[in-house]
Structures are given as structure tokens and as C-alpha cells.
Design a protein around this motif. Structure first.
Motif, PDB file in Angstrom:
ATOM      1  N   GLU A  18      -7.975  31.709 -17.578  1.00  0.00           N
ATOM      2  CA  GLU A  18      -7.422  30.550 -16.969  1.00  0.00           C
ATOM      3  C   GLU A  18      -5.844  30.474 -16.929  1.00  0.00           C
ATOM      4  OE1 GLU A  18      -6.638  25.725 -18.426  1.00  0.00           O
ATOM      5  OE2 GLU A  18      -7.993  26.991 -19.800  1.00  0.00           O
ATOM      6  N   SER A  19      -5.094  31.265 -17.845  1.00  0.00           N
ATOM      7  CA  SER A  19      -3.624  31.522 -17.397  1.00  0.00           C
ATOM      8  C   SER A  19      -3.248  32.326 -16.149  1.00  0.00           C
ATOM      9  CB  SER A  19      -3.068  31.914 -18.645  1.00  0.00           C
ATOM     10  OG  SER A  19      -3.150  33.166 -18.989  1.00  0.00           O
ATOM     11  N   LEU A  20      -4.283  33.306 -16.065  1.00  0.00           N
ATOM     12  CA  LEU A  20      -4.102  34.080 -14.756  1.00  0.00           C
ATOM     13  C   LEU A  20      -4.192  33.328 -13.691  1.00  0.00           C
ATOM     14  CD1 LEU A  20      -3.179  36.637 -13.411  1.00  0.00           C
ATOM     15  CD2 LEU A  20      -5.483  37.407 -13.732  1.00  0.00           C
ATOM     16  N   ARG A  21      -5.453  32.469 -13.733  1.00  0.00           N
ATOM     17  CA  ARG A  21      -5.787  31.691 -12.431  1.00  0.00           C
ATOM     18  C   ARG A  21      -4.632  30.762 -12.139  1.00  0.00           C
ATOM     19  NH1 ARG A  21     -10.258  30.002 -14.487  1.00  0.00           N
ATOM     20  NH2 ARG A  21      -9.479  28.276 -15.398  1.00  0.00           N
ATOM     21  N   GLU A  22      -4.195  30.050 -13.347  1.00  0.00           N
ATOM     22  CA  GLU A  22      -3.008  29.296 -12.903  1.00  0.00           C
ATOM     23  C   GLU A  22      -1.749  29.575 -12.271  1.00  0.00           C
ATOM     24  OE1 GLU A  22      -3.403  25.714 -13.024  1.00  0.00           O
ATOM     25  OE2 GLU A  22      -5.491  26.118 -13.639  1.00  0.00           O
ATOM     26  N   LYS A  23      -1.653  30.945 -12.753  1.00  0.00           N
ATOM     27  CA  LYS A  23      -0.368  31.614 -12.445  1.00  0.00           C
ATOM     28  C   LYS A  23      -0.558  31.961 -10.986  1.00  0.00           C
ATOM     29  CE  LYS A  23       1.200  33.826 -16.595  1.00  0.00           C
ATOM     30  NZ  LYS A  23       1.393  34.797 -17.381  1.00  0.00           N
ATOM     31  N   THR A  24      -1.667  32.508 -10.720  1.00  0.00           N
ATOM     32  CA  THR A  24      -2.041  32.789  -9.259  1.00  0.00           C
ATOM     33  C   THR A  24      -2.095  31.688  -8.080  1.00  0.00           C
ATOM     34  OG1 THR A  24      -3.665  34.736 -10.017  1.00  0.00           O
ATOM     35  CG2 THR A  24      -3.891  34.206  -7.688  1.00  0.00           C
ATOM     36  N   ILE A  27       1.773  30.709  -7.766  1.00  0.00           N
ATOM     37  CA  ILE A  27       2.478  31.768  -6.786  1.00  0.00           C
ATOM     38  C   ILE A  27       2.362  31.244  -5.435  1.00  0.00           C
ATOM     39  CG2 ILE A  27       2.389  34.144  -6.004  1.00  0.00           C
ATOM     40  CD1 ILE A  27       1.785  35.005  -8.852  1.00  0.00           C
ATOM     41  N   TRP A  28       0.972  30.659  -5.064  1.00  0.00           N
ATOM     42  CA  TRP A  28       0.762  30.338  -3.835  1.00  0.00           C
ATOM     43  C   TRP A  28       1.565  29.117  -3.573  1.00  0.00           C
ATOM     44  CZ3 TRP A  28      -1.427  31.218   0.951  1.00  0.00           C
ATOM     45  CH2 TRP A  28      -1.802  32.328   1.291  1.00  0.00           C
ATOM     46  N   GLU A  29       1.603  28.158  -4.626  1.00  0.00           N
ATOM     47  CA  GLU A  29       2.240  26.774  -4.260  1.00  0.00           C
ATOM     48  C   GLU A  29       3.651  26.996  -4.115  1.00  0.00           C
ATOM     49  OE1 GLU A  29       0.117  23.391  -7.051  1.00  0.00           O
ATOM     50  OE2 GLU A  29       0.740  25.050  -8.383  1.00  0.00           O
ATOM     51  N   GLN A  30       4.414  27.845  -4.967  1.00  0.00           N
ATOM     52  CA  GLN A  30       5.568  28.132  -4.898  1.00  0.00           C
ATOM     53  C   GLN A  30       6.104  28.845  -3.609  1.00  0.00           C
ATOM     54  OE1 GLN A  30       8.103  26.675  -6.710  1.00  0.00           O
ATOM     55  NE2 GLN A  30       6.412  25.509  -7.335  1.00  0.00           N
ATOM     56  N   ALA A  31       5.246  30.021  -3.358  1.00  0.00           N
ATOM     57  CA  ALA A  31       5.622  30.609  -1.935  1.00  0.00           C
ATOM     58  C   ALA A  31       5.614  29.415  -0.793  1.00  0.00           C
ATOM     59  CB  ALA A  31       4.393  31.558  -1.812  1.00  0.00           C
ATOM     60  N   VAL A  32       4.364  28.704  -0.845  1.00  0.00           N
ATOM     61  CA  VAL A  32       4.647  27.491   0.442  1.00  0.00           C
ATOM     62  C   VAL A  32       5.968  26.736   0.472  1.00  0.00           C
ATOM     63  CG1 VAL A  32       3.584  25.631   1.044  1.00  0.00           C
ATOM     64  CG2 VAL A  32       1.967  27.222   0.337  1.00  0.00           C
ATOM     65  N   HIS A  33       6.202  26.536  -0.859  1.00  0.00           N
ATOM     66  CA  HIS A  33       7.504  25.689  -1.074  1.00  0.00           C
ATOM     67  C   HIS A  33       8.633  26.244  -0.558  1.00  0.00           C
ATOM     68  CE1 HIS A  33      10.189  22.636  -2.709  1.00  0.00           C
ATOM     69  NE2 HIS A  33      10.763  23.430  -3.354  1.00  0.00           N
ATOM     70  N   PHE A  90      -7.984  40.825 -12.215  1.00  0.00           N
ATOM     71  CA  PHE A  90      -6.884  41.701 -11.576  1.00  0.00           C
ATOM     72  C   PHE A  90      -7.126  41.820 -10.135  1.00  0.00           C
ATOM     73  CE2 PHE A  90      -4.959  44.019 -15.496  1.00  0.00           C
ATOM     74  CZ  PHE A  90      -4.606  42.742 -16.043  1.00  0.00           C
ATOM     75  N   LEU A  91      -8.465  42.292  -9.863  1.00  0.00           N
ATOM     76  CA  LEU A  91      -9.033  42.289  -8.739  1.00  0.00           C
ATOM     77  C   LEU A  91      -8.921  41.062  -7.783  1.00  0.00           C
ATOM     78  CD1 LEU A  91     -10.348  44.186  -6.434  1.00  0.00           C
ATOM     79  CD2 LEU A  91     -12.496  43.012  -7.272  1.00  0.00           C
ATOM     80  N   LEU A  92      -9.209  40.057  -8.355  1.00  0.00           N
ATOM     81  CA  LEU A  92      -9.303  38.688  -7.599  1.00  0.00           C
ATOM     82  C   LEU A  92      -7.854  38.104  -7.272  1.00  0.00           C
ATOM     83  CD1 LEU A  92     -12.286  36.971  -9.276  1.00  0.00           C
ATOM     84  CD2 LEU A  92     -12.078  37.518  -6.867  1.00  0.00           C
ATOM     85  N   SER A  93      -7.333  38.108  -8.430  1.00  0.00           N
ATOM     86  CA  SER A  93      -5.490  37.820  -8.362  1.00  0.00           C
ATOM     87  C   SER A  93      -4.929  38.698  -7.308  1.00  0.00           C
ATOM     88  CB  SER A  93      -5.115  37.860  -9.784  1.00  0.00           C
ATOM     89  OG  SER A  93      -3.660  37.423  -9.610  1.00  0.00           O
ATOM     90  N   GLY A  94      -5.174  40.007  -7.198  1.00  0.00           N
ATOM     91  CA  GLY A  94      -4.486  40.932  -6.283  1.00  0.00           C
ATOM     92  C   GLY A  94      -4.855  40.659  -5.001  1.00  0.00           C
ATOM     93  N   ALA A  95      -6.089  40.294  -4.892  1.00  0.00           N
ATOM     94  CA  ALA A  95      -6.600  40.180  -3.455  1.00  0.00           C
ATOM     95  C   ALA A  95      -6.053  38.724  -2.969  1.00  0.00           C
ATOM     96  CB  ALA A  95      -8.185  40.254  -3.472  1.00  0.00           C
ATOM     97  N   LEU A  96      -6.301  37.961  -3.798  1.00  0.00           N
ATOM     98  CA  LEU A  96      -5.464  36.484  -3.337  1.00  0.00           C
ATOM     99  C   LEU A  96      -4.138  36.408  -2.986  1.00  0.00           C
ATOM    100  CD1 LEU A  96      -7.636  34.344  -6.011  1.00  0.00           C
ATOM    101  CD2 LEU A  96      -8.123  34.114  -3.324  1.00  0.00           C
ATOM    102  N   ASP A 136       5.273  36.399 -14.049  1.00  0.00           N
ATOM    103  CA  ASP A 136       4.854  37.092 -15.230  1.00  0.00           C
ATOM    104  C   ASP A 136       3.508  37.312 -15.284  1.00  0.00           C
ATOM    105  OD1 ASP A 136       5.203  38.332 -17.927  1.00  0.00           O
ATOM    106  OD2 ASP A 136       4.525  36.418 -18.492  1.00  0.00           O
ATOM    107  N   VAL A 137       3.014  37.754 -13.987  1.00  0.00           N
ATOM    108  CA  VAL A 137       1.661  38.328 -13.965  1.00  0.00           C
ATOM    109  C   VAL A 137       1.739  39.749 -14.175  1.00  0.00           C
ATOM    110  CG1 VAL A 137       0.884  36.829 -12.249  1.00  0.00           C
ATOM    111  CG2 VAL A 137       1.825  38.914 -11.471  1.00  0.00           C
TER     112      VAL A 137
END
Length: 177
Positions: A18-24, A27-33, A90-96, A136-137
């Protein structure tokens, strides 16, 4: 914004931790912003500037690379079993996240997507890895982002980074022929 990002990219939900999913997602939310974009912009943003007039946007490409990476991992695990160890999260987060740096590499001028001033200095693997590191990923994910393109030639040291690199290039090469 979180619900909309997940609706655009449902593969976030495959990250088990869950914590990695939320961080991932963050990161997208903040990059958009920080990039000054809207989610609607991402549906118009080309996944690459190297294929003129491509109809494949950044969201479509991110999903396709992630889905390809997941399928590659599945085949490797089914065929090789314990001979290959893959951290699925790690694979999913990195790919996303592999192309999240494009939110800094691109800008819009006169209705067209072009390289930004930052993008002329730092390609998306570098800016994306630097940006994601602020959240902090694990370093393994930063490595996937940084090494997924030509910047990583000869430097990919994890199976997850190799998979994302090849999934990305299969998608790019298939669309440019």
C-alpha cells in the motif's frame, strides 16, 4: 485528482504494498502539478516527440509498457520458476513511473508539444528519477526510471530494469515502423 489518475491508469491497483502504491500515485499527482499540466493534457500529450503526429498519448503508452512488463514477468516466472526473482511491486512502480519525467521534458507552444528548456538539458529518465527520489521510493525503482532508455545502456543491473527497458522499446519500435 487521485481517483481520476487511478481511473486513467488502473494498473496502480496491482501494486500490493500500500505505501508503495500511494507513493507511486503521489509522484504522478505531484508531477502533473509541478509540470503545470492537467490530467486532460496527458490524454493529448504524445508519448514521444520522435514519431511525428503519433496518436499514442502518454497515458496509453504508460499503460501498454506496464502491461507488457507484467506479462513478460509472468512468462519468466512460469518458465524459469526460482531461477529468476522478480519483485512485482518494484516492476509495476518502475513501469508506471518510467516516463513521468516527460511532464518536465515537454511544454506546449502554440498548441504543439515540444521540448521544454529543462527537457533540452535533462531527458526524462534523469528528471523522472530525480523527481521520484524525493518521494522516498526504493532505489531499485529510481534505477528502473533512470535506466529505462538509452541513458541506461550498459547500466541496467536488475531484472526489473531490464524488463521495463525492453517493454518500453518494444512499444516504441512497434509504433515507429
Amino acid at each position: 485528482m487521485k481517483k481520476k489518475i487511478i481511473s486513467l491508469i488502473p494498473e496502480f491497483q496491482h501494486i500490493q504494498e500500500e505505501s508503495l502504491r500511494e507513493k507511486t500515485i503521489s509522484i504522478w499527482e505531484q508531477a502533473v502539478h509541478v509540470g503545470g499540466w492537467s490530467l486532460e493534457d496527458l490524454l493529448e500529450m504524445p508519448f514521444t516527440l520522435l514519431i511525428p503526429n503519433t496518436k499514442v498519448n502518454l497515458i496509453m503508452h504508460t499503460r501498454a509498457v506496464t502491461l507488457c512488463a507484467m506479462k513478460i514477468a509472468t512468462v519468466l516466472i512460469e518458465e524459469y520458476g526460482e531461477k529468476v526473482k522478480i519483485n512485482q511491486d518494484f516492476l509495476l512502480s518502475g513501469a508506471l513511473l518510467h516516463d513521468v519525467g516527460k511532464l518536465f521534458e515537454y511544454t506546449r507552444e502554440n498548441g504543439h508539444f515540444v521540448k521544454s528548456e529543462q527537457g533540452k538539458l535533462l531527458r526524462h529518465p534523469i528528471s523522472g528519477a530525480a523527481f521520484a527520489a524525493k518521494f522516498d521510493v526504493p532505489n531499485e525503482i529510481i534505477h528502473i526510471i533512470a535506466a529505462h532508455s538509452k541513458e541506461g545502456d550498459g547500466a541496467r543491473t536488475t531484472v526489473e530494469a531490464v524488463i521495463v527497458n525492453h517493454a518500453d522499446f518494444v512499444n516504441f519500435d512497434a509504433l515507429k515502423v
